[in-house]
Design an enzyme around this catalytic site. Structure first.
Site, PDB file in Angstrom:
ATOM      1  CD  GLU A 232      -1.189  -2.154   2.275  1.00 29.36           C
ATOM      2  OE1 GLU A 232      -1.911  -2.966   2.933  1.00 29.36           O
ATOM      3  OE2 GLU A 232       0.062  -2.514   2.285  1.00 29.36           O
TER       4      GLU A 232
ATOM      5  CB  CYS B  31      -0.502   0.563   5.386  1.00 29.65           C
ATOM      6  SG  CYS B  31       0.933  -0.030   4.617  1.00 29.65           S
TER       7      CYS B  31
END
Length: 160
Positions: free
Chosen positions: A80, A107
């Site tokens: 991510e 993330c």
């Protein structure tokens, strides 16, 4: 008459995330991500791996070691984050992130800060961890929608 057996947008973008995961050198967990804007255009992809400039062969890939510095965890960039950093546009506001594994809390913070408004995830095998629970709380409080991908059962074979 046009074809009717084409794949949906969700199948297409999750497929790109799954394909991206195949670039990961991690022998235990391969994660891929694909970020898409409101017009269904891919603006970035990423996979979990070492930071640019770190030679994969010189870095640890183990899950356990005498210290955390002997494991992959302090070094690997998640898919991510890589996708956010790899973006080819300046503003990810309103985008959707397709990812093969539910995002960790670190993330999740990057996803929120970048302006992504929806996360579609394939697997949530760490759902009971505090990290994922924190991600859910962050997403809920910050207005980021998250949905589990629902596989259609279609199979696509690629010969490379």
């Amino acid at each position: 008459m046009k074809r009717t057996d084409y794949i949906s947008w969700d199948e297409y973008f999750m497929g790109i995330a799954m394909f991206s995961a195949q670039r990961s050198k991690d022998s235990n967990t391969q994660v891929g991500a694909c970020i898409v804007n409101r017009e269904n255009k891919i603006v970035s992809v990423g996979y979990n791996g070492m930071p640019t400039g770190c030679l994969d062969d010189d870095m640890p890939w183990e899950r356990e070691g005498p210290t955390s510095l002997d494991t992959k965890y302090p070094f690997v960039c998640h898919a991510e984050l890589n996708a956010i950093l790899n973006s080819n546009i300046g503003n990810l506001g309103g985008c959707t992130l397709y990812v093969t594994l539910f995002p960790c809390n670190e993330c999740a913070k990057a996803i929120i800060q970048s302006g992504i408004k929806r996360v579609v995830f394939y697997d949530n095998k760490y759902a009971d961890t505090e990290s994922v629970k924190a991600s859910c709380l962050l997403f809920e409080r910050c207005g980021v929608k998250f949905d589990m991908y629902e596989p259609s059962g279609k199979n696509i074979t690629l010969s490379l």
